[in-house]
Design an enzyme around this catalytic site. Structure first.
Site, mmCIF file in Angstrom:
data_model
loop_
_atom_site.group_PDB
_atom_site.id
_atom_site.type_symbol
_atom_site.label_atom_id
_atom_site.label_comp_id
_atom_site.label_asym_id
_atom_site.label_seq_id
_atom_site.Cartn_x
_atom_site.Cartn_y
_atom_site.Cartn_z
ATOM 1 C CD GLN A 78 -2.340 -0.091 4.841
ATOM 2 O OE1 GLN A 78 -3.280 -0.853 4.893
ATOM 3 N NE2 GLN A 78 -1.191 -0.465 4.350
ATOM 4 N N GLY B 7 10.674 4.562 0.906
ATOM 5 C CA GLY B 7 11.859 5.367 1.223
ATOM 6 C C GLY B 7 11.562 6.860 1.279
ATOM 7 N NE ARG B 8 5.897 7.736 -0.525
ATOM 8 C CZ ARG B 8 4.573 7.713 -0.642
ATOM 9 N NH1 ARG B 8 3.946 8.665 -1.290
ATOM 10 N NH2 ARG B 8 3.870 6.737 -0.109
ATOM 11 C CG ASN C 223 -0.909 -0.739 1.259
ATOM 12 O OD1 ASN C 223 -0.841 -1.876 1.688
ATOM 13 N ND2 ASN C 223 -2.002 -0.007 1.334
ATOM 14 C CG HIS D 243 3.873 -3.967 9.172
ATOM 15 N ND1 HIS D 243 2.811 -4.798 9.336
ATOM 16 C CD2 HIS D 243 3.357 -2.780 8.766
ATOM 17 C CE1 HIS D 243 1.685 -4.137 9.035
ATOM 18 N NE2 HIS D 243 2.004 -2.915 8.684
ATOM 19 N N GLY E 89 4.587 -3.488 13.477
ATOM 20 C CA GLY E 89 5.522 -4.603 13.277
ATOM 21 C C GLY E 89 6.194 -4.981 14.583
ATOM 22 C CG ASP F 59 4.653 4.285 8.371
ATOM 23 O OD1 ASP F 59 4.616 3.087 8.034
ATOM 24 O OD2 ASP F 59 4.609 5.232 7.575
#
Ligand code: GDP
Ligand code: IMO
Ligand code: MG
Length: 502
Positions: free
Chosen positions: A256, A367-368, A51, A54, A30, A26
Site C-alpha cells: 500500500q 482490475g478497477r 489487497n 505488486h 514490486g 501502486d
C-alpha cells in the site's frame, strides 16, 4: 560505473533497506523490490495482505504477486523470503502463488511464514464484502478481508498462522471467531450472503451452510489441507530477521502506501494496517531504528488512487471518481468508449483516461480503473514526514508526450471555518503541507504551477544528467518545494529502466 555499481554505491553502508510508497499505493514497489533482490539476503513483507498487487516485469513477462515478497523471482543461494507477523495471511492466495513459482521452476523452501501472521478465513472476506454493499460508508476495498482480519486481531478473537499447526485449537478458535459474525449475518438476506460465498475467492460456495451460514467442517478441512502444504514453511521469522540485523542484507517490502495507512493516512479511506515504514518494521519484528535507509516511492508527475476518498488533484474531479467507482468499468469498456483519449485531451475527464491508458493504470488486484490526477506536493510533503527524504520517482516516462505538466504546489482551503486542534482553518487559507482530515482535504482547491512538457522518449535514458532539460526543471521544482532527495528515477517497468542519481 555501470548501473549495478552505482546502485551498490547508493547502498554503501546499508544493511537494512526499506521500500515504501509515499502515495496511495501502486507506485512500483514490486519493480523495486525485484530490482534490489540480488543485493538482499532476506526479503520480508510486514504489512497488508492480498489487497496488495505488486507487478514485476522481466523482459516481456509480467508477474503479479499479492502476498509473496516481490523479490521471490530472483533465486540466490541462501536467500530467504519472509511473510512477517504484521501480514494478513490468506492461505488460498498463497497456494495460488506457490503454483506460479512451481511453474517457473522455483522452489519455495526458502519462503517462510511468520507463525504470528494473522490468518485470513472465509468469514473475513464475507464480512468485508457485506459491508461494502451499502454505498453509504463504502471504502471501495479490494474485498480481500483485510478490515475484518485486523479488526479481529484488535478485538482479540483472531487466529494466527500458528493455529494451522494445532488443528484442535484451530477449531475452537474458529467457532469463537464465527459466533458474533453469524449473529450479524443472520440479520441480512441469506441469498446475498450465499451469492457472496459463491465467489471463487471464498471457496465457490464450499463454505456456505443454509442454516448456520458457515460450514465449519468444510473450513476446517480446507485449512487442514493448507496446513499440510505449508507447515514446513512456518517459522519464528521475527527472530530470524532480528538475529541477522547488521549481519545480512535485509530488504523490507512495503505494501500500500503512507496515505492508505490506518494511522497516518487519509482516514477513513484507508486500509486497516499501518503501511508506513514504522508499521513495516514492526510487522517484520523490527524497530524502525533498525532500518539504515528508507526509500519512499513517488509516482510523478501524475499520481493515482483506487477506491473511494478525496483526491484534490484528480483529473475530471468528482466525475472521474464516480466513473472509476462504477461497477463494471474496466479497461475494455474504457478502450471502447474513449478510444481517442490522450494525455493532452482538452477535456480533463478524458485527459485522466488518457493518462490511465498511457500508464496502464488498472488495479493489479481488482482490475478497477485507478483514478488519475496531477502530482500533489502538499500530500507528498506530509508523507515524507514519515518516510524521510530519500525518494524513487517512477512512471515519469508515462508523460513523455504530455505538452503541459501541472504540479500542485499548495492548496487553497475553500470550506467553512474548521477547528484543527488549537487552530481555526478559514476560507482562503493557504495549505502547503496536507492535513489528512477528510473534511479538510475535501475542501482543498489545488493551486498549480504549470510547466512545458519534455516531449521526448526517456525510456532509454541511463543517466540523470541526460534527462531532458524541461524535465530537470520540473524535478528541481519538486525538490525545492518538498525537500526530497531524488536517489532514483524510473523510466519504464523493466529492471534496466532505472537511473541511479549519485
Ligand atoms: P506496486 O503496488 O507499488 O508494486 O505497483 P503496481 O505493480 O501495482 O503498479 C505499478 C505498475 O507500473 C506496474 O505495472 C509496473 O510494472 C509499472 N511500472 C513501475 N515502474 C514504472 C516506470 O517507471 N514506468 C512505467 N511505464 N511503468 C512502471
Ligand atoms: P499495493 O501494495 C492501491 C485501497 C483500496 C481501498 C482501500 C481499502 O498494490 O500498492 P482494503 O482492501 O485494504 O481494505 O481497501 O485501500 N488499497 C490499495 N490501493 N494499492 C494497494 O496496494 C492497495 N491496497 C488497498 O483500493 O481504497
Ligand atoms: Mg499495486
Amino acid at each position: 560505473m555501470n548501473n549495478k555499481e552505482q546502485r551498490d554505491k547508493l547502498l554503501s553502508g546499508v544493511n537494512t533497506l526499506a521500500i515504501v510508497c509515499n502515495q496511495w499505493g501502486d507506485t512500483g514497489k514490486g519493480k523495486f523490490v525485484d530490482y534490489f533482490a540480488d543485493w538482499a539476503d532476506i526479503i520480508a513483507r510486514g504489512t497488508g495482505g492480498a489487497n496488495a498487487g505488486h507487478t514485476i516485469r522481466i523482459k516481456d513477462q509480467e508477474y503479479i504477486f499479492h502476498l509473496v515478497p516481490s523479490g521471490i523471482l530472483y533465486d540466490k543461494i541462501g536467500k530467504i523470503n519472509i511473510i512477517g507477523s504484521g501480514v494478513a495471511f490468506d492461505p488460498n492466495i498463497i497456494a495460488e502463488e506457490l503454483e506460479i513459482l512451481k511453474k517457473e521452476g522455483l522452489s519455495f523452501d526458502n519462503l517462510l511464514f511468520s507463525r504470528n501472521a494473522l490468518l485470513v478465513l472465509p468469514q473475513h472476506l464475507v464480512m468485508d464484502r457485506v459491508k461494502e454493499i451499502n454505498t453509504e460508508g463504502k471504502i471501495g476495498t479490494t474485498g480481500r478481508g483485510i478490515g475484518p482480519v485486523y479488526t479481529d486481531h484488535y478485538a482479540r478473537i483472531g487466529l494466527t498462522v500458528n493455529d494451522l499447526l494445532n488443528m484442535k485449537n484451530f477449531k475452537e478458535k474458529l467457532k469463537r471467531n464465527l459466533s458474533d459474525k453469524v449473529k450479524l449475518l443472520k440479520l441480512i438476506d441469506i441469498n446475498i450472503v450465499k451469492e457472496i460465498m459463491n465467489h471463487p475467492h471464498i471457496g465457490s460456495g464450499r463454505f456456505f451452510d443454509e442454516k448456520e451460514i458457515f460450514n465449519i467442517e468444510e473450513i476446517e478441512k480446507a485449512y487442514r489441507e493448507f496446513a499440510e502444504i505449508f507447515k514446513k514453511n512456518i517459522a519464528d521469522t521475527e527472530s530470524i530477521i532480528r538475529n541477522n540485523i547488521g549481519k545480512k542484507k535485509i530488504l523490507l517490502e512495503g505494501a500500500q502506501g503512507n496515505l492508505l495507512s490506518i494511522d497516518i493516512g487519509t482516514y477513513p479511506f484507508v486500509t486497516s494496517s499501518d503501511c508506513s515504514v514504522t508499521g513495516l518494521a514492526k510487522g517484520c519484528g523490527l524497530k524502525e531504528t533498525d532500518i539504515d535507509l528508507t526509500l519512499g516511492i513517488v509516482k510523478a508527475p501524475y499520481m493515482t488512487r483506487v477506491g473511494e476518498g478525496p483526491f484534490p488533484t484528480e483529473l475530471g474531479g468528482l466525475e472521474s471518481a464516480k466513473w472509476c467507482g462504477t461497477k463494471g468499468v474496466n479497461k475494455t469498456l474504457e478502450k471502447e468508449k474513449y478510444s481517442d483519449a490522450t494525455v493532452n485531451d482538452a477535456n480533463e475527464f478524458n485527459q485522466g483516461i488518457g493518462v490511465r491508458f498511457a500508464g496502464y493504470e488498472y488495479g493489479a488486484t481488482t482490475g478497477r480503473p485507478r483514478r488519475t490526477g496531477w502530482l500533489d506536493l502538499p500530500l507528498l510533503k506530509y508523507s515524507t514526514i514519515f518516510s524521510g527524504p530519500h525518494t524513487i520517482l517512477t512512471k515519469i516516462d508515462v508523460m513523455d508526450k504530455c505538452e503541459k505538466i501541472k504540479i500542485c504546489h499548495a492548496y487553497e482551503y475553500t470550506g467553512e471555518n474548521y477547528q484543527i486542534g488549537e487552530k481555526t482553518l478559514k476560507k482562503g487559507d493557504l495549505i502547503e503541507t496536507a492535513i489528512p482530515d477528510k473534511e479538510v482535504i475535501s475542501a482543498c482547491k489545488p493551486l498549480y504551477t504549470e510547466f512545458d512538457g519534455w516531449l521526448s522518449d526517456i525510456t532509454q535514458t541511463t543517466s540523470y544528467d541526460s534527462l531532458p532539460q524541461n524535465l530537470i526543471k520540473i524535478l528541481d521544482f519538486i525538490k525545492s518545494k518538498t525537500g526530497i532527495v531524488i536517489d532514483i528515477v524510473s523510466v519504464g517497468p523493466d529492471r534496466d529502466q532505472t537511473i541511479i542519481n549519485i
